[in-house]
Design an enzyme around this catalytic site. Structure first.
Site, PDB file in Angstrom:
ATOM      1  N   LYS A  20       1.001  -1.261   0.106  1.00  0.00           N
ATOM      2  CA  LYS A  20       0.060  -0.124   0.046  1.00  0.00           C
ATOM      3  C   LYS A  20       0.763   1.503   0.211  1.00  0.00           C
ATOM      4  O   LYS A  20       0.702   2.190  -0.845  1.00  0.00           O
ATOM      5  CB  LYS A  20      -0.914   0.095   1.231  1.00  0.00           C
ATOM      6  CG  LYS A  20      -1.968  -0.928   1.269  1.00  0.00           C
ATOM      7  CD  LYS A  20      -2.805  -1.083   2.639  1.00  0.00           C
ATOM      8  CE  LYS A  20      -2.133  -1.071   3.758  1.00  0.00           C
ATOM      9  NZ  LYS A  20      -1.245  -2.446   4.097  1.00  0.00           N
TER      10      LYS A  20
ATOM     11  N   ARG B 131      -9.663   1.533   8.831  1.00  0.00           N
ATOM     12  CA  ARG B 131      -9.246   0.053   9.134  1.00  0.00           C
ATOM     13  C   ARG B 131     -10.163  -0.814  10.036  1.00  0.00           C
ATOM     14  O   ARG B 131      -9.830  -1.920  10.238  1.00  0.00           O
ATOM     15  CB  ARG B 131      -7.939   0.242   9.911  1.00  0.00           C
ATOM     16  CG  ARG B 131      -6.658  -0.720   9.478  1.00  0.00           C
ATOM     17  CD  ARG B 131      -5.334  -0.451  10.319  1.00  0.00           C
ATOM     18  NE  ARG B 131      -4.303  -1.124   9.966  1.00  0.00           N
ATOM     19  CZ  ARG B 131      -3.198  -0.481   9.385  1.00  0.00           C
ATOM     20  NH1 ARG B 131      -3.328   0.551   8.831  1.00  0.00           N
ATOM     21  NH2 ARG B 131      -2.339  -1.392   9.051  1.00  0.00           N
TER      22      ARG B 131
ATOM     23  N   ARG C 295      11.273  -5.899   4.769  1.00  0.00           N
ATOM     24  CA  ARG C 295      10.970  -4.537   4.606  1.00  0.00           C
ATOM     25  C   ARG C 295      12.049  -3.862   5.568  1.00  0.00           C
ATOM     26  O   ARG C 295      12.041  -4.269   6.384  1.00  0.00           O
ATOM     27  CB  ARG C 295       9.614  -4.253   5.041  1.00  0.00           C
ATOM     28  CG  ARG C 295       9.391  -2.730   5.291  1.00  0.00           C
ATOM     29  CD  ARG C 295       7.893  -2.501   5.348  1.00  0.00           C
ATOM     30  NE  ARG C 295       7.125  -2.981   6.128  1.00  0.00           N
ATOM     31  CZ  ARG C 295       5.606  -2.872   6.297  1.00  0.00           C
ATOM     32  NH1 ARG C 295       5.400  -2.297   5.343  1.00  0.00           N
ATOM     33  NH2 ARG C 295       5.076  -3.691   7.148  1.00  0.00           N
TER      34      ARG C 295
ATOM     35  N   ARG D  53      11.003  -2.067  11.089  1.00  0.00           N
ATOM     36  CA  ARG D  53       9.990  -1.829  12.022  1.00  0.00           C
ATOM     37  C   ARG D  53       9.935  -2.767  13.117  1.00  0.00           C
ATOM     38  O   ARG D  53      10.091  -3.971  12.961  1.00  0.00           O
ATOM     39  CB  ARG D  53       8.784  -1.802  11.430  1.00  0.00           C
ATOM     40  CG  ARG D  53       8.438  -0.421  10.605  1.00  0.00           C
ATOM     41  CD  ARG D  53       7.416  -0.643   9.682  1.00  0.00           C
ATOM     42  NE  ARG D  53       6.088  -0.923  10.290  1.00  0.00           N
ATOM     43  CZ  ARG D  53       5.004  -0.910   9.362  1.00  0.00           C
ATOM     44  NH1 ARG D  53       4.854  -0.374   8.494  1.00  0.00           N
ATOM     45  NH2 ARG D  53       3.860  -1.196  10.048  1.00  0.00           N
TER      46      ARG D  53
ATOM     47  N   ARG E 108      -1.026  -8.967  13.629  1.00  0.00           N
ATOM     48  CA  ARG E 108      -1.613  -7.911  12.577  1.00  0.00           C
ATOM     49  C   ARG E 108      -2.102  -8.513  11.376  1.00  0.00           C
ATOM     50  O   ARG E 108      -3.252  -8.179  10.885  1.00  0.00           O
ATOM     51  CB  ARG E 108      -0.402  -7.144  11.937  1.00  0.00           C
ATOM     52  CG  ARG E 108       0.181  -6.234  12.941  1.00  0.00           C
ATOM     53  CD  ARG E 108       1.625  -5.823  12.795  1.00  0.00           C
ATOM     54  NE  ARG E 108       1.351  -5.246  11.155  1.00  0.00           N
ATOM     55  CZ  ARG E 108       2.625  -4.837  10.517  1.00  0.00           C
ATOM     56  NH1 ARG E 108       3.694  -5.537  10.799  1.00  0.00           N
ATOM     57  NH2 ARG E 108       2.598  -4.101   9.550  1.00  0.00           N
TER      58      ARG E 108
HETATM   59  P1  ADP Z   1       2.089  -1.938   3.219  1.00  0.00           P
HETATM   60  O1  ADP Z   1       2.026  -0.454   3.144  1.00  0.00           O
HETATM   61  O2  ADP Z   1       0.889  -2.387   2.549  1.00  0.00           O
HETATM   62  O3  ADP Z   1       2.257  -2.618   4.563  1.00  0.00           O
HETATM   63  P2  ADP Z   1       4.840  -1.705   1.933  1.00  0.00           P
HETATM   64  O4  ADP Z   1       4.531  -0.794   0.581  1.00  0.00           O
HETATM   65  O5  ADP Z   1       5.606  -1.189   3.067  1.00  0.00           O
HETATM   66  O6  ADP Z   1       3.425  -2.361   2.142  1.00  0.00           O
HETATM   67  O7  ADP Z   1       5.678  -3.061   1.113  1.00  0.00           O
HETATM   68  C1  ADP Z   1       5.889  -4.128   1.984  1.00  0.00           C
HETATM   69  C2  ADP Z   1       7.246  -4.396   1.579  1.00  0.00           C
HETATM   70  O8  ADP Z   1       7.033  -5.167   0.169  1.00  0.00           O
HETATM   71  C3  ADP Z   1       8.494  -3.305   1.197  1.00  0.00           C
HETATM   72  O9  ADP Z   1       9.615  -3.508   1.514  1.00  0.00           O
HETATM   73  C4  ADP Z   1       8.236  -3.252  -0.339  1.00  0.00           C
HETATM   74  O10 ADP Z   1       9.715  -2.793  -0.536  1.00  0.00           O
HETATM   75  C5  ADP Z   1       8.058  -4.513  -0.795  1.00  0.00           C
HETATM   76  N1  ADP Z   1       7.257  -4.351  -2.061  1.00  0.00           N
HETATM   77  C6  ADP Z   1       6.097  -3.433  -2.208  1.00  0.00           C
HETATM   78  N2  ADP Z   1       5.411  -3.794  -3.321  1.00  0.00           N
HETATM   79  C7  ADP Z   1       5.998  -5.001  -3.765  1.00  0.00           C
HETATM   80  C8  ADP Z   1       6.148  -5.769  -5.198  1.00  0.00           C
HETATM   81  N3  ADP Z   1       5.117  -5.216  -6.021  1.00  0.00           N
HETATM   82  N4  ADP Z   1       7.121  -6.696  -5.246  1.00  0.00           N
HETATM   83  C9  ADP Z   1       7.756  -6.987  -4.339  1.00  0.00           C
HETATM   84  N5  ADP Z   1       8.005  -6.365  -3.301  1.00  0.00           N
HETATM   85  C10 ADP Z   1       7.272  -5.354  -3.017  1.00  0.00           C
HETATM   86  P1  AMP Z   2       0.841   0.492   8.905  1.00  0.00           P
HETATM   87  O1  AMP Z   2       2.063   1.575   8.730  1.00  0.00           O
HETATM   88  O2  AMP Z   2      -0.302   0.954   8.077  1.00  0.00           O
HETATM   89  O3  AMP Z   2       1.161  -0.974   8.702  1.00  0.00           O
HETATM   90  O4  AMP Z   2      -0.063   0.694  10.300  1.00  0.00           O
HETATM   91  C1  AMP Z   2       1.072   0.253  11.575  1.00  0.00           C
HETATM   92  C2  AMP Z   2       0.245  -0.002  12.729  1.00  0.00           C
HETATM   93  O5  AMP Z   2      -0.291   1.510  13.063  1.00  0.00           O
HETATM   94  C3  AMP Z   2      -0.984  -0.672  12.843  1.00  0.00           C
HETATM   95  O6  AMP Z   2      -0.514  -1.906  13.052  1.00  0.00           O
HETATM   96  C4  AMP Z   2      -1.731  -0.101  13.664  1.00  0.00           C
HETATM   97  O7  AMP Z   2      -1.231  -0.411  15.160  1.00  0.00           O
HETATM   98  C5  AMP Z   2      -1.449   1.520  13.611  1.00  0.00           C
HETATM   99  N1  AMP Z   2      -2.407   1.998  12.751  1.00  0.00           N
HETATM  100  C6  AMP Z   2      -2.326   2.501  11.521  1.00  0.00           C
HETATM  101  N2  AMP Z   2      -3.231   3.113  10.970  1.00  0.00           N
HETATM  102  C7  AMP Z   2      -4.456   2.791  11.668  1.00  0.00           C
HETATM  103  C8  AMP Z   2      -5.782   2.933  11.950  1.00  0.00           C
HETATM  104  N3  AMP Z   2      -6.323   3.562  10.767  1.00  0.00           N
HETATM  105  N4  AMP Z   2      -6.456   2.407  12.804  1.00  0.00           N
HETATM  106  C9  AMP Z   2      -5.900   1.803  13.914  1.00  0.00           C
HETATM  107  N5  AMP Z   2      -4.550   1.552  14.041  1.00  0.00           N
HETATM  108  C10 AMP Z   2      -3.806   2.218  13.012  1.00  0.00           C
END
Ligand code: ADP
Ligand code: AMP
Length: 219
Positions: free
Chosen positions: A13, A88, A127, A161, A172
């Site tokens: 995302k 969420r 990541r 993270r 999660r």
């Molecule tokens: P989210 O925001 O949904 O938690 P991220 O954008 O942080 O996900 O992506 C999670 C991990 O996957 C990151 O390390 C990112 O670089 C990697 N990633 C994202 N899109 C792709 C893809 N299409 N193919 C391979 N790795 C990806």
């Molecule tokens: P993310 O960066 O989107 O993976 O979010 C990391 C963490 O932040 C989640 O696991 C939740 O603990 C908190 N968080 C982010 N967005 C929300 C939301 N809309 N509602 C509640 N908790 C959130």
């Protein structure tokens, strides 16, 4: 445009949101990034959020909704925004609808990024994010930084993270299935959902997302 991105943790995302926001000229609003900025600035909100985040739980709705609302009301979001990680749960989706209704505006689309669970686990395990700005995201094998441990964008330190540990990720994913997935049906009932297969190259997923938004815009 006003867009919501949904999908399990690690679906991509944040990665897609950065690109789509740039392409569409709208701000990328990530509640996860806002919480992490509060944590690094050691604010009261950051201290509260961290305990929930580290346990893999959602931060309570009241503070999350207030924070998201405040961000959406900033001048740069007047013409549109891309929400990443908010709403969420159904309560947050209802709160967002109320806010939009009160301003007589509507969401244009909800993009649901679909990725098999085993891929999500691999994406999260590798990541790495930047200390300066958690929207600068890398992956140790899929999109490595040019210099190991250093952010390509700003030179900040890359780290894993706390909530990307194996146990927390399991929690999660559970929270995603039980609390977040129901918002997909909520938005399907409004005819807003576009399912985006999110396997494959980052560029390819961006292209699919932009194509879906064009279809939505043409309706
Ligand atoms: P989210 O925001 O949904 O938690 P991220 O954008 O942080 O996900 O992506 C999670 C991990 O996957 C990151 O390390 C990112 O670089 C990697 N990633 C994202 N899109 C792709 C893809 N299409 N193919 C391979 N790795 C990806
Ligand atoms: P993310 O960066 O989107 O993976 O979010 C990391 C963490 O932040 C989640 O696991 C939740 O603990 C908190 N968080 C982010 N967005 C929300 C939301 N809309 N509602 C509640 N908790 C959130």
């Amino acid at each position: 445009m006003r867009i919501v991105l949904v999908g399990p943790p690690g679906a991509g995302k944040g990665t897609q949101a950065t690109r789509l926001a740039k392409e569409l000229g709208i701000p990328h609003i990530s509640t996860g990034d806002l919480f992490r900025a509060n944590i690094s600035q050691q604010t009261e909100l950051g201290k509260l959020a961290k305990s929930y985040m580290d346990a893999g739980n959602l931060v309570p709705d009241e503070v999350t909704i207030a924070m998201a609302k405040d961000r959406m009301e900033q001048p740069d979001a007047e013409g549109g925004f891309l929400l990443d990680g908010f709403p969420r749960n159904v309560k947050q989706a209802e709160a967002l609808d109320e806010l939009l209704d009160s301003e007589d505006i509507k969401l244009d689309a909800v993009l649901d990024l679909e990725v098999p669970e085993e891929e999500v686990v691999k994406r999260i395990a590798g990541r790495r994010i930047c200390r300066n700005d958690s929207s600068h995201v890398f992956h140790v094998s899929y999109s490595p930084a040019k210099k190991q441990g250093v952010c390509d964008v700003c030179g900040g330190e890359l780290y894993q993270r706390d909530d990307d540990s194996e146990d927390t990720v399991r929690k999660r994913l559970e929270v995603y299935h039980s609390q977040t997935e129901p918002i997909i049906d909520y938005y399907k009932a409004q005819g807003l959902v576009q399912t985006i297969p999110a396997m494959g190259a980052v560029d390819e997923v961006t292209r699919r997302s932009l194509d879906a938004l064009k279809r939505e815009d043409g309706k």
